[in-house]
Motif scaffolding. Sequence first.
Motif, PDB file in Angstrom:
ATOM      1  N   MET A   1       0.833  -1.195   0.000  1.00 38.88           N
ATOM      2  CA  MET A   1       0.000   0.000   0.000  1.00 38.88           C
ATOM      3  C   MET A   1       0.872   1.251   0.000  1.00 38.88           C
ATOM      4  O   MET A   1       1.891   1.311   0.684  1.00 38.88           O
ATOM      5  N   VAL A   2       0.471   2.273  -0.765  1.00 37.37           N
ATOM      6  CA  VAL A   2       1.229   3.511  -0.804  1.00 37.37           C
ATOM      7  C   VAL A   2       1.123   4.225   0.539  1.00 37.37           C
ATOM      8  O   VAL A   2       0.173   4.004   1.308  1.00 37.37           O
ATOM      9  N   THR A   3       2.073   5.088   0.823  1.00 35.28           N
ATOM     10  CA  THR A   3       2.114   5.752   2.123  1.00 35.28           C
ATOM     11  C   THR A   3       1.535   7.167   2.101  1.00 35.28           C
ATOM     12  O   THR A   3       1.380   7.776   3.156  1.00 35.28           O
ATOM     13  N   PHE A   4       1.224   7.689   0.915  1.00 38.34           N
ATOM     14  CA  PHE A   4       0.659   9.033   0.802  1.00 38.34           C
ATOM     15  C   PHE A   4      -0.574   9.017  -0.085  1.00 38.34           C
ATOM     16  O   PHE A   4      -0.568   8.422  -1.165  1.00 38.34           O
ATOM     17  N   ASP A   5      -1.623   9.680   0.375  1.00 41.19           N
ATOM     18  CA  ASP A   5      -2.818   9.914  -0.425  1.00 41.19           C
ATOM     19  C   ASP A   5      -2.944  11.401  -0.713  1.00 41.19           C
ATOM     20  O   ASP A   5      -2.925  12.226   0.224  1.00 41.19           O
ATOM     21  N   PHE A   6      -3.065  11.753  -1.979  1.00 39.84           N
ATOM     22  CA  PHE A   6      -3.482  13.098  -2.358  1.00 39.84           C
ATOM     23  C   PHE A   6      -4.971  13.011  -2.670  1.00 39.84           C
ATOM     24  O   PHE A   6      -5.380  12.344  -3.618  1.00 39.84           O
ATOM     25  N   MET A   7      -5.795  13.647  -1.856  1.00 36.73           N
ATOM     26  CA  MET A   7      -7.238  13.673  -2.047  1.00 36.73           C
ATOM     27  C   MET A   7      -7.598  15.030  -2.647  1.00 36.73           C
ATOM     28  O   MET A   7      -7.245  16.077  -2.097  1.00 36.73           O
TER      29      MET A   7
END
Length: 301
Positions: free
Chosen positions: A1-7
């Motif tokens: 799983m990626v560690t950063f979400d850009f929402m």
Amino acid sequence: MVTFDFMLPYYGDVRLMQDAVRSVLAQTDPDFRLVVIDDGKEPEVPGWFESLRDPRVTYLRNEQNLGITKNFQKCVYLSEADHVVIMGCDDLLHPHYLATVRGIIEANPGIGMVQPGVEVIDGEGKVAYGLADQTKRRLYAPQVDGRRVMGGEELATSVLRGNWLYFPSICWRGDALRKVNFRDDYSVIQDLALVVDLLEAGEQMVIDETETVFSYRRHAVSESSVQAFSGSRFTEAERYFNAVADRMDARGWTKAAKAARLHTASRLHAITMLPGALRRGNREGLRTLARHAFTSGRRAD
């Protein structure tokens, strides 16, 4: 799983949104997911996202318009990563935004919020610091040489006196953000409310001035905008400041309570809006703005 979400909660100008998306995809650090939640109806947008064919991008269109607060809340609900950015749909990341913020987090394990270096741009993308942003930097923002960790009553007092933060640029620790989320009862001041809620929960913020990694777009207030001069945003602000002042008192944060009751920056902002309301002949707006500017905050002494 990626560690950063850009929402990215989206509504509005298609071209500016596309530029914002491109700025995310241009990150030098590729470990991220971009989730766009479209609260509009522009017909060409779904096809444009499909044409990107980038597995890091998820595009969702709301069946019904949710409005700002509900769409922001949906962004938080759908976030999954360790760290989350809820960026504006017309703002721009610099290519090294993620690499820089990741370095700050690694140097400050467990930090709840990161406010990185920001420049302000106008509608055409040119760097432009107007009166509001100059006031933020000179009167309200703490003087930071490099990086500084702030939290508790110190930071609460600072932001309640004058909200100098650039909310879309902030990186949040995901579990802390998802635990608190945005309040249902605010539509204009929800960003400040979220920060103060997190401070009450014991979170801290790193303020970084070592380099600029984010372009925050500031659009000029249209003279024809009814809402801009109606004073409705200040009615909400006054309701928030009164409520949070009582909470600060109950917590023993007396300086923060006083700052909330005075809410100096908000009152000065109302003063700057008075001439526009007068030119428009908006009597109700004038009364609301004048009340907020000149009669609120008297409980501070």
